[in-house]
Write an enzyme that holds these catalytic residues in place. Structure first.
Site, short mmCIF file in Angstrom:
data_model
loop_
_atom_site.label_atom_id
_atom_site.label_comp_id
_atom_site.label_asym_id
_atom_site.label_seq_id
_atom_site.Cartn_x
_atom_site.Cartn_y
_atom_site.Cartn_z
N CYS A 167 12.90 -20.68 -13.60
CA CYS A 167 11.69 -19.89 -13.81
C CYS A 167 10.95 -20.31 -15.07
CB CYS A 167 12.04 -18.40 -13.86
SG CYS A 167 10.60 -17.34 -14.11
N GLU A 217 -8.26 1.69 -6.28
CA GLU A 217 -8.57 2.99 -5.68
C GLU A 217 -8.52 2.95 -4.16
OE1 GLU A 217 -12.61 4.50 -6.02
OE2 GLU A 217 -13.32 2.48 -6.50
N CYS A 257 8.26 -20.42 -12.15
CA CYS A 257 7.20 -19.42 -12.12
C CYS A 257 6.36 -19.36 -13.39
CB CYS A 257 7.77 -18.04 -11.80
SG CYS A 257 9.31 -17.64 -12.62
N LYS A 316 4.12 -22.63 -13.69
CA LYS A 316 3.23 -22.59 -12.53
C LYS A 316 2.14 -21.55 -12.71
CE LYS A 316 4.27 -19.94 -9.46
NZ LYS A 316 5.22 -19.22 -8.57
N HIS A 355 -12.15 5.06 -10.32
CA HIS A 355 -13.36 4.38 -9.86
C HIS A 355 -14.17 3.85 -11.04
CE1 HIS A 355 -16.72 3.61 -7.15
NE2 HIS A 355 -17.52 4.16 -8.05
N GLU A 366 0.85 -21.95 -3.42
CA GLU A 366 0.40 -21.79 -4.82
C GLU A 366 -0.10 -23.12 -5.38
OE1 GLU A 366 3.20 -17.96 -6.03
OE2 GLU A 366 3.92 -19.99 -6.40
N TYR A 393 5.62 -20.06 -0.31
CA TYR A 393 4.85 -19.63 -1.47
C TYR A 393 4.64 -20.76 -2.47
CZ TYR A 393 9.06 -19.18 -4.42
OH TYR A 393 10.19 -19.44 -5.15
#
Length: 449
Positions: free
Chosen positions: A44, A443, A49, A52, A438, A183, A179
């Site tokens: 990682c 939301e 990750c 990346k 909002h 990516e 993935y």
């Protein structure tokens, strides 16, 4: 006669799971050592990750600079320098490695910067030949990219090497549609390369909700990414000018500057001596463990990707912590694998937690599906007219939210909080009773009717 050990715990692998287990075990008073053959931090931090995600952030500027004119900005002379980005990412990896090493030092964990293997139920052998006796051994070596066997595969790279390219490629072929593939397809596409994704099957991101993956594919095609389905690479030829000719099964060849293979990761157990020590491995080389991380040999344990349960960094960290608490803290506990949130940092990103619509229907229960299809405000001046899409999968009888699936800007950031609701077993009525914030994309989660 009481058997003596050099350490209470010897960890093989200083990735996220191994470092966490080491630190927690040491905090419980154990004498701990860890061996790492490459760099402290693991996949990682060093080649996964974290670097990346930095490339993903960098690639977002390509879209942002394009869209800036709509917001009143004039930007002249923009240009991209791959070497500068590459070297910055490498420097941050260096910083993180130092931080992980400091964690070991601060917790008085000894570390050996060499390969280690298992020589017996309580014996570790270092590459230097030194043998160390440990009451418990923890295997935390992670997984390694799979390279398919085809002629010329030595000309392809994996996600391990992609961070070190000397020059930015103009044409990139990526095999795989998981993935990692999606990516890097988004990264290279945004930074200006022509990207072609080739895949053995006919869909992307297997395991994610089909509505999300179909939308992502349509959006990425509009951004210029091309797809070749049902056509794995069957050979690579290096041409005189240094470029690559990629032969595909069922399609015309493609020329490329870089071929990235992202077809999965396999537990890195070859040559560790596990089977010789009596540890049972699975068909994919994974270490078979019980709910507490114990292998078929009571003194040997394993956590993280090497067990091939859920290959995610937070899972490895939880497993490492639970192992240390169980064995050294007198607090036996396991790791829960339900409602694990996940994300694909594609462009745009998608995120999910819980059951997909198809998985929920396969249980035989009656379900309700609520969706929101909207245009995010951040895209109002974008050259890419892309809509966001959220889906709630709800059990009709109990009203519990079984799954949340999202594709939109910042979807992973929003999902982390929403995943708490799924883990807690909250209902659609709980979502409906929550006041909207909002204006925000989030939301939409509480406005579906």
């Amino acid at each position: 006669m009481t058997e003596t050990f050099d350490y209470d715990l010897f960890v093989i692998g200083a990735g996220s799971g191994g470092v966490r287990a080491s630190r927690i075990a040491a905090s419980h008073g154990a004498r701990v050592a860890v061996a790492e053959e490459f760099r402290v931090g693991g996949t990682c931090v060093i080649r996964g990750c974290v670097p990346k995600k930095l490339l993903v952030y960098a690639s977002h500027f390509a879209h942002g600079l394009e869209d800036a004119a709509g917001f009143g900005w004039t930007i002249e002379g923009k240009q991209f320098d791959w070497a500068k980005l590459r070297d910055f990412v490498a420097s941050d990896v260096d910083r993180l490695e130092r931080a992980y090493t400091s964690t070991l030092d601060n917790n008085k964990v000894d570390h050996f910067h060499e390969r280690a293997s298992v020589a017996g139920p309580n014996l570790v052998r270092l590459a230097s030949g030194r043998e160390i006796r440990a009451k418990h051994i923890l295997i935390a070596v992670g997984a390694w990219p799979v390279m398919p066997d085809f002629p010329g595969n030595e000309h392809a790279i994996t996600s391990n090497e992609v961070f070190h390219l000397k020059a930015f490629p103009k044409r990139v072929v990526i095999q795989g549609a998981g993935y990692i593939a999606m990516e890097f397809a988004g990264i290279f596409n945004a930074l200006g390369a022509q990207v072609t994704v080739v895949n053995r099957s006919n869909r992307i991101l297997r395991g994610y909700d089909h509505d999300l993956t179909e939308r992502l594919m349509a959006m990425t095609e509009k951004r210029g990414i091309e797809y070749r389905f049902d056509s794995p690479i069957c050979g690579i030829e290096k041409l005189a000018d240094g470029s690559l000719r990629v032969a595909l099964d069922g399609h015309d060849p493609i020329e490329a500057d870089v071929v990235l293979v992202a077809t999965g990761r396999r537990p890195k157990t070859v040559g560790l001596g596990l089977e010789e020590a009596g540890v049972k491995l699975g068909a994919n080389g994974e270490v078979i463990v019980d709910d507490y991380g114990q292998t078929s040999v009571p003194s040997i344990h394993a956590v993280g990707d090497v067990t091939d349960r859920v290959q995610l960094t937070p899972v490895a960290i939880r497993e490492g912590h639970a192992f240390a608490d169980t064995v050294f803290g007198g607090k036996p506990r396991t790791t829960a694998y339900d409602a694990i949130p996940s994300a694909v940092f594609s462009q745009p990103p998608l995120a999910a937690v819980g059951l997909t619509e198809m998985q929920a229907r396969d249980t035989g229960a009656e379900i309700k599906v609520f969706t929101s299809d909207f245009r995010p405000m951040t895209n109002m001046f974008s050259t890419q007219v892309e809509r966001g899409y959220y889906k709630l999968v709800v059990d009709a009888a109990s009203d519990k939210v079984l799954g949340i699936h999202m594709i939109s800007p910042e979807a992973p950031e929003i999902l982390q909080a929403a995943a708490i609701a799924v883990k807690a077993g909250l209902t659609k009525a709980d979502f409906d009773a929550t006041m909207a914030l909002h204006p925000s994309m989030a939301e939409e989660l509480v406005l579906m009717r």
